[in-house]
Motif scaffolding. Structure first.
Motif, PDB file in Angstrom:
ATOM      1  N   GLY A  27       0.753  -1.233  -0.121  1.00  0.00           N
ATOM      2  CA  GLY A  27       0.049  -0.038   0.010  1.00  0.00           C
ATOM      3  C   GLY A  27       0.720   1.296   0.002  1.00  0.00           C
ATOM      4  O   GLY A  27       0.301   2.316  -0.104  1.00  0.00           O
ATOM      5  N   THR A  28       2.108   1.085  -0.137  1.00  0.00           N
ATOM      6  CA  THR A  28       2.821   2.439  -0.036  1.00  0.00           C
ATOM      7  C   THR A  28       2.426   3.298  -1.305  1.00  0.00           C
ATOM      8  O   THR A  28       2.268   2.828  -2.300  1.00  0.00           O
ATOM      9  CB  THR A  28       4.355   1.903  -0.014  1.00  0.00           C
ATOM     10  N   ASN A  29       2.538   4.460  -1.065  1.00  0.00           N
ATOM     11  CA  ASN A  29       2.379   5.721  -1.963  1.00  0.00           C
ATOM     12  C   ASN A  29       3.549   5.638  -2.981  1.00  0.00           C
ATOM     13  O   ASN A  29       4.635   5.848  -2.804  1.00  0.00           O
ATOM     14  CB  ASN A  29       2.118   6.871  -1.474  1.00  0.00           C
ATOM     15  N   ARG A  66       2.489  -4.880  -3.172  1.00  0.00           N
ATOM     16  CA  ARG A  66       1.445  -4.256  -4.145  1.00  0.00           C
ATOM     17  C   ARG A  66       1.360  -2.744  -3.735  1.00  0.00           C
ATOM     18  O   ARG A  66       0.950  -2.440  -2.571  1.00  0.00           O
ATOM     19  CB  ARG A  66      -0.218  -4.851  -3.850  1.00  0.00           C
ATOM     20  N   MET A  67       1.720  -1.747  -4.659  1.00  0.00           N
ATOM     21  CA  MET A  67       1.512  -0.384  -4.218  1.00  0.00           C
ATOM     22  C   MET A  67       0.132   0.031  -4.040  1.00  0.00           C
ATOM     23  O   MET A  67      -0.870  -0.489  -4.397  1.00  0.00           O
ATOM     24  CB  MET A  67       2.240   0.342  -5.419  1.00  0.00           C
ATOM     25  N   ASN A  68      -0.137   1.320  -3.482  1.00  0.00           N
ATOM     26  CA  ASN A  68      -1.357   1.975  -3.152  1.00  0.00           C
ATOM     27  C   ASN A  68      -2.125   2.014  -4.499  1.00  0.00           C
ATOM     28  O   ASN A  68      -1.961   1.995  -5.688  1.00  0.00           O
ATOM     29  CB  ASN A  68      -0.956   3.331  -3.020  1.00  0.00           C
ATOM     30  N   THR A  73       2.819  -3.630  -9.021  1.00  0.00           N
ATOM     31  CA  THR A  73       3.499  -4.622  -7.949  1.00  0.00           C
ATOM     32  C   THR A  73       5.067  -4.336  -8.105  1.00  0.00           C
ATOM     33  O   THR A  73       5.545  -4.600  -9.197  1.00  0.00           O
ATOM     34  CB  THR A  73       2.966  -5.917  -8.177  1.00  0.00           C
ATOM     35  N   LEU A  74       5.711  -4.365  -7.014  1.00  0.00           N
ATOM     36  CA  LEU A  74       7.115  -4.244  -6.829  1.00  0.00           C
ATOM     37  C   LEU A  74       7.590  -5.555  -6.418  1.00  0.00           C
ATOM     38  O   LEU A  74       7.100  -6.130  -5.566  1.00  0.00           O
ATOM     39  CB  LEU A  74       7.473  -3.144  -5.783  1.00  0.00           C
ATOM     40  N   ARG A  94       1.253   5.405   3.560  1.00  0.00           N
ATOM     41  CA  ARG A  94       0.294   4.746   2.868  1.00  0.00           C
ATOM     42  C   ARG A  94      -0.987   4.920   3.480  1.00  0.00           C
ATOM     43  O   ARG A  94      -1.275   5.451   4.621  1.00  0.00           O
ATOM     44  CB  ARG A  94       0.530   3.164   3.305  1.00  0.00           C
ATOM     45  N   PRO A  95      -2.190   4.553   2.698  1.00  0.00           N
ATOM     46  CA  PRO A  95      -3.515   5.317   3.147  1.00  0.00           C
ATOM     47  C   PRO A  95      -4.282   4.434   4.310  1.00  0.00           C
ATOM     48  O   PRO A  95      -4.960   4.839   5.019  1.00  0.00           O
ATOM     49  CB  PRO A  95      -4.215   5.128   1.782  1.00  0.00           C
TER      50      PRO A  95
END
Length: 340
Positions: A27-29, A66-68, A73-74, A94-95
């Protein structure tokens, strides 16, 4: 500049680049990860330095992150062991801030801080630092939209919700995503001096300095008639900082009243004309000191600060250092020229 610790790393050349590790969790921005790579990860050949200023490594708690909003996907980056030889650890936001971070992430943050490395959070990354226990009894900031939630979850943190960033020495926190740029440039200035930070800001086409205590959010009503940007006025003033320039002179140059100029500065820059002018003069004084000028009366005159006494007071207020301490920290070594 932010009111912060004077424990600044040396600006002298190092045997290796300063290592920066960035924890990228689910979830990182992506924006904040991009800010870190832009500020610290890119080569700077225009500086003419023998090597890079920083070495950036992304690291993740799992093989895939999995990004925000699932933008991408990293994969294929190191695990959290990468934090163990980092000089600085950065935790983006992250949100889903009410969801606890994983134990591995919190352990990585704690052990990095315990061995004396610098730890930074960007935007709501401060939730992770608080959850790890690093912020108890300390000043910190986060995105203004999350301030009430942050206080409820972490009441022992001295939250300052309306500043761009907070510098507590080895622990630094930035507010909203764009404030990550402000904090990053502040850190580059701490590490390498104003000349380098200004050069990086020019590369980014971003203001080299916005006061760390500046409000995160400036309400700006939509004007009936669009106003011109302050940019031409600022450029004109920056060329004349050594002259007896006043707010009235700025207003006259802009062909507006001082009250209107004050309103426009507040709306566009979030500060006052006098505070901006003083900040620019201090920044110029610092550049002169970094370039090797040792005569304080000359620095004061050329920067528009008037007297050596005023120079000492202003530089100490803005940087936390006296001019002589600033020179020892950021000035050129004997026989070494600074060309940026």
């Amino acid at each position: 500049m932010a009111q912060g610790s004077s424990q600044r790393p040396s600006s002298r050349p190092r045997s290796r680049p300063h290592k920066v590790a960035v924890i990228v969790d689910d979830g990182t921005n992506p924006f904040e990860v991009g800010v870190v790579t832009e500020l610290f990860g890119l080569p700077r050949p225009e500086l003419g330095l023998p090597g890079p200023l920083y070495e950036v490594t992304l690291c993740t708690p799992t093989r895939e992150v999995r990004m925000n909003h699932g933008f991408f996907t990293l994969t294929g980056v190191p695990g959290l062991d990468a934090v163990d030889d980092a000089d600085t650890l950065i935790v983006p936001g992250r949100p889903d801030n009410v969801v606890p971070r994983g134990a591995a992430v919190l352990d990585a943050i704690r052990r990095t801080h315990a061995r004396g490395a610098r730890v930074m959070s960007l935007c709501t990354g401060s939730f992770a630092l608080a959850e790890a226990g690093l912020l108890d009894g300390r000043r910190a900031t986060t995105h203004w939209m999350w301030a009430d939630v942050f206080r409820d979850l972490h009441p022992r943190v001295l939250l300052e919700p309306d500043v761009l960033f907070v510098d507590e020495g080895r622990i630094l926190t930035a507010a909203g995503s764009a404030a990550a740029l402000d904090l990053g440039l502040h850190v580059i200035r701490r590490d390498h001096g104003a000349e380098i930070a200004n050069a990086v800001s020019r590369r980014l086409v971003f203001a080299a300095h916005r006061d760390g205590g500046q409000r995160q959010f400036v309400e700006r009503p939509v004007p009936d008639v669009p106003e011109e940007s302050l940019a031409p006025l600022l450029a004109w003033a920056q060329e004349r900082l050594g002259e007896p320039l006043t707010v009235a002179d700025l207003a006259a140059r802009a062909a507006v009243s001082p009250a209107t100029l004050h309103r426009r500065f507040r709306a566009e820059l979030g500060t006052t004309p006098l505070a901006w002018l003083t900040g620019e003069r201090v920044a110029l004084a610092c550049r002169l000191i970094e370039r090797g000028e040792e005569r304080l009366d000359v620095v004061a005159a050329r920067s528009g600060l008037g007297t050596a006494a005023n120079l000492r007071a202003r530089v100490r207020h803005e940087t936390g250092l006296s001019p002589s301490a600033y020179r020892r920290r950021f000035g050129p070594a004997a026989g070494e020229a600074v060309t940026v």
